[in-house]
Design a protein around this motif. Sequence first.
Motif, PDB file in Angstrom:
ATOM      1  N   ASP A   1      10.169  -4.791  -1.766  1.00  0.00           N
ATOM      2  CA  ASP A   1      11.125  -3.887  -1.241  1.00  0.00           C
ATOM      3  C   ASP A   1      12.159  -4.341  -0.252  1.00  0.00           C
ATOM      4  O   ASP A   1      13.220  -4.160  -0.175  1.00  0.00           O
ATOM      5  CB  ASP A   1      10.315  -2.716  -0.543  1.00  0.00           C
ATOM      6  N   LEU A   2      11.368  -5.503   0.663  1.00  0.00           N
ATOM      7  CA  LEU A   2      12.129  -5.990   1.864  1.00  0.00           C
ATOM      8  C   LEU A   2      11.634  -7.388   2.179  1.00  0.00           C
ATOM      9  O   LEU A   2      10.490  -7.422   2.123  1.00  0.00           O
ATOM     10  CB  LEU A   2      12.279  -5.154   3.148  1.00  0.00           C
ATOM     11  N   ILE A   3      12.490  -8.354   2.182  1.00  0.00           N
ATOM     12  CA  ILE A   3      11.981  -9.625   2.730  1.00  0.00           C
ATOM     13  C   ILE A   3      12.529 -10.023   3.971  1.00  0.00           C
ATOM     14  O   ILE A   3      14.030 -10.271   3.727  1.00  0.00           O
ATOM     15  CB  ILE A   3      11.853 -10.727   1.684  1.00  0.00           C
ATOM     16  N   ALA A   4      12.157 -10.169   5.328  1.00  0.00           N
ATOM     17  CA  ALA A   4      13.008 -10.274   6.368  1.00  0.00           C
ATOM     18  C   ALA A   4      11.997 -11.039   7.391  1.00  0.00           C
ATOM     19  O   ALA A   4      10.928 -10.676   7.503  1.00  0.00           O
ATOM     20  CB  ALA A   4      13.716  -9.208   6.739  1.00  0.00           C
ATOM     21  N   HIS A   5      12.664 -11.753   8.271  1.00  0.00           N
ATOM     22  CA  HIS A   5      12.029 -12.026   9.394  1.00  0.00           C
ATOM     23  C   HIS A   5      11.544 -11.088  10.347  1.00  0.00           C
ATOM     24  O   HIS A   5      11.789  -9.815  10.310  1.00  0.00           O
ATOM     25  CB  HIS A   5      12.892 -13.108  10.236  1.00  0.00           C
TER      26      HIS A   5
ATOM     27  N   GLN B   1       8.059 -11.319   6.779  1.00  0.00           N
ATOM     28  CA  GLN B   1       7.382 -10.439   6.261  1.00  0.00           C
ATOM     29  C   GLN B   1       7.949 -10.093   4.985  1.00  0.00           C
ATOM     30  O   GLN B   1       9.194  -9.711   4.795  1.00  0.00           O
ATOM     31  CB  GLN B   1       7.238  -9.159   7.099  1.00  0.00           C
ATOM     32  N   VAL B   2       7.029  -9.832   3.958  1.00  0.00           N
ATOM     33  CA  VAL B   2       7.477  -9.442   2.450  1.00  0.00           C
ATOM     34  C   VAL B   2       6.734  -7.853   2.260  1.00  0.00           C
ATOM     35  O   VAL B   2       5.542  -7.773   2.390  1.00  0.00           O
ATOM     36  CB  VAL B   2       6.873 -10.286   1.422  1.00  0.00           C
ATOM     37  N   ASN B   3       7.712  -6.863   2.429  1.00  0.00           N
ATOM     38  CA  ASN B   3       7.280  -5.677   2.084  1.00  0.00           C
ATOM     39  C   ASN B   3       7.142  -5.300   0.702  1.00  0.00           C
ATOM     40  O   ASN B   3       8.138  -5.411  -0.151  1.00  0.00           O
ATOM     41  CB  ASN B   3       8.022  -4.361   2.800  1.00  0.00           C
ATOM     42  N   LEU B   4       5.956  -4.987   0.044  1.00  0.00           N
ATOM     43  CA  LEU B   4       5.965  -4.611  -1.410  1.00  0.00           C
ATOM     44  C   LEU B   4       6.222  -3.311  -1.595  1.00  0.00           C
ATOM     45  O   LEU B   4       5.936  -2.255  -0.693  1.00  0.00           O
ATOM     46  CB  LEU B   4       4.680  -4.900  -1.974  1.00  0.00           C
ATOM     47  N   LYS B   5       6.706  -2.960  -2.956  1.00  0.00           N
ATOM     48  CA  LYS B   5       7.014  -1.232  -3.068  1.00  0.00           C
ATOM     49  C   LYS B   5       5.815  -0.462  -3.226  1.00  0.00           C
ATOM     50  O   LYS B   5       4.637  -1.143  -3.371  1.00  0.00           O
ATOM     51  CB  LYS B   5       7.861  -1.185  -4.370  1.00  0.00           C
ATOM     52  N   GLU B   6       5.774   0.941  -2.786  1.00  0.00           N
ATOM     53  CA  GLU B   6       4.650   1.557  -3.049  1.00  0.00           C
ATOM     54  C   GLU B   6       4.316   1.542  -4.537  1.00  0.00           C
ATOM     55  O   GLU B   6       5.102   1.629  -5.479  1.00  0.00           O
ATOM     56  CB  GLU B   6       5.013   2.887  -2.708  1.00  0.00           C
TER      57      GLU B   6
ATOM     58  N   GLY C   1       0.802  -1.289   0.073  1.00  0.00           N
ATOM     59  CA  GLY C   1       0.069   0.018   0.007  1.00  0.00           C
ATOM     60  C   GLY C   1       0.762   1.325   0.024  1.00  0.00           C
ATOM     61  O   GLY C   1       1.986   1.075   0.232  1.00  0.00           O
ATOM     62  N   PRO C   2       0.030   2.448  -0.031  1.00  0.00           N
ATOM     63  CA  PRO C   2       1.044   3.573  -0.266  1.00  0.00           C
ATOM     64  C   PRO C   2       1.624   4.027   1.209  1.00  0.00           C
ATOM     65  O   PRO C   2       0.995   3.372   2.357  1.00  0.00           O
ATOM     66  CB  PRO C   2      -0.159   4.859  -0.563  1.00  0.00           C
ATOM     67  N   ALA C   3       2.378   4.845   1.336  1.00  0.00           N
ATOM     68  CA  ALA C   3       3.140   5.344   2.317  1.00  0.00           C
ATOM     69  C   ALA C   3       2.323   5.633   3.814  1.00  0.00           C
ATOM     70  O   ALA C   3       2.609   4.838   4.791  1.00  0.00           O
ATOM     71  CB  ALA C   3       4.131   6.339   2.447  1.00  0.00           C
ATOM     72  N   GLY C   4       1.438   6.234   3.294  1.00  0.00           N
ATOM     73  CA  GLY C   4       0.305   6.654   4.652  1.00  0.00           C
ATOM     74  C   GLY C   4      -0.637   5.597   4.842  1.00  0.00           C
ATOM     75  O   GLY C   4      -1.505   5.859   6.088  1.00  0.00           O
ATOM     76  N   ASP C   5      -0.695   4.727   4.086  1.00  0.00           N
ATOM     77  CA  ASP C   5      -2.043   3.693   4.154  1.00  0.00           C
ATOM     78  C   ASP C   5      -1.378   2.166   4.210  1.00  0.00           C
ATOM     79  O   ASP C   5      -1.941   1.429   3.084  1.00  0.00           O
ATOM     80  CB  ASP C   5      -3.022   3.862   3.219  1.00  0.00           C
ATOM     81  N   ARG C   6      -0.466   1.979   4.818  1.00  0.00           N
ATOM     82  CA  ARG C   6       0.139   0.549   4.373  1.00  0.00           C
ATOM     83  C   ARG C   6      -0.721  -0.440   5.136  1.00  0.00           C
ATOM     84  O   ARG C   6      -1.333  -0.214   6.358  1.00  0.00           O
ATOM     85  CB  ARG C   6       1.687   0.469   5.211  1.00  0.00           C
ATOM     86  N   LYS C   7      -0.944  -1.612   4.445  1.00  0.00           N
ATOM     87  CA  LYS C   7      -1.698  -2.817   5.007  1.00  0.00           C
ATOM     88  C   LYS C   7      -0.826  -3.964   5.379  1.00  0.00           C
ATOM     89  O   LYS C   7       0.141  -4.288   4.609  1.00  0.00           O
ATOM     90  CB  LYS C   7      -2.974  -3.184   4.048  1.00  0.00           C
ATOM     91  N   SER C   8      -1.135  -4.921   6.409  1.00  0.00           N
ATOM     92  CA  SER C   8      -0.585  -6.097   6.745  1.00  0.00           C
ATOM     93  C   SER C   8      -1.496  -6.986   6.678  1.00  0.00           C
ATOM     94  O   SER C   8      -2.520  -7.066   7.111  1.00  0.00           O
ATOM     95  CB  SER C   8       0.203  -5.783   8.151  1.00  0.00           C
ATOM     96  N   GLN C   9      -1.069  -8.150   5.851  1.00  0.00           N
ATOM     97  CA  GLN C   9      -1.983  -9.367   5.703  1.00  0.00           C
ATOM     98  C   GLN C   9      -1.176 -10.651   5.845  1.00  0.00           C
ATOM     99  O   GLN C   9      -0.228 -10.925   5.069  1.00  0.00           O
ATOM    100  CB  GLN C   9      -2.805  -9.120   4.486  1.00  0.00           C
TER     101      GLN C   9
END
Length: 289
Positions: free
Chosen positions: A80-84, A98-103, A39-47
Amino acid sequence: MSANAIAHLSVVRVTDDEDQKTTDALAIEEPLEIRLEYGPAGDRKSQNISVTMRTPGNDAELALGFLFTEGIIKHQSDTDLIAHCFIACAENKENVIQVNLKEGVTPILNNTERNFYTTSSCGVCGKASINAIKTVSAFENSQNVKNHISADMIYLLPAILQKHQEVFSYTGGLHASALFDSTGELILVREDIGRHNALDKLIGVALNNEMLPLNQHVLLLSGRASFELVQKAAMAGINIIAAVGAPSSLAVQLAEEFNITLVGFLRGRRFNIYTHPNRILLSKHEDSY
């Protein structure tokens, strides 16, 4: 070999009614929760996407390969980042990655209805419906690329793999997926207590190394060939699969549909070709089968 992949336990070994206390090496099986942030920087979602039972090690490759073969992401560059979680988020959880996707990257989640838990023996059995099982490969047309391997080379592949199954040599309890080129050179090996995890790890590292589509390679499976393994291979553009064990009927159907050459019961100097035999070169023929 991951230091966390093997446990040493005390056992009583019985031979011809004689018992002896000794130690045995076992493959570790632990849950791994795969979490996605987007999600966008101001509204990141975690699933939470899935929990899979796996052998610790190469967890980032496993998460990346899983998201790709499930069709949730399309490219390694989506991440963007894949890390424990003790690195990527506030929680100190080694078994959560957690896998962080790019904006600007939106994951494709509409066809990934899953029960939250999948076992090490089956990744598909957690799917909520049959319609959610079949994914569409970005490299579907790559199965049409010319790729051949000789039968004499196929005979050698299991022995080559066995020499590189490091954890299996200690425990006897892991599956492996191996990637070879058409000359029989070993390119990659990944092991896991779950056959689907081993393949996700393999595809994850190939994705990281920008090797996809894998249409000039041969995939070797140390056990049976199930529908989900053929599906994952198809996602990576693989067009030749050899398995030491048997294929399922649904695996054969999918291989036929995706123009994948599927070999099973590869033992010694014997194997069965179930689909698209034209890629297998037999010594008694000048051309392919």
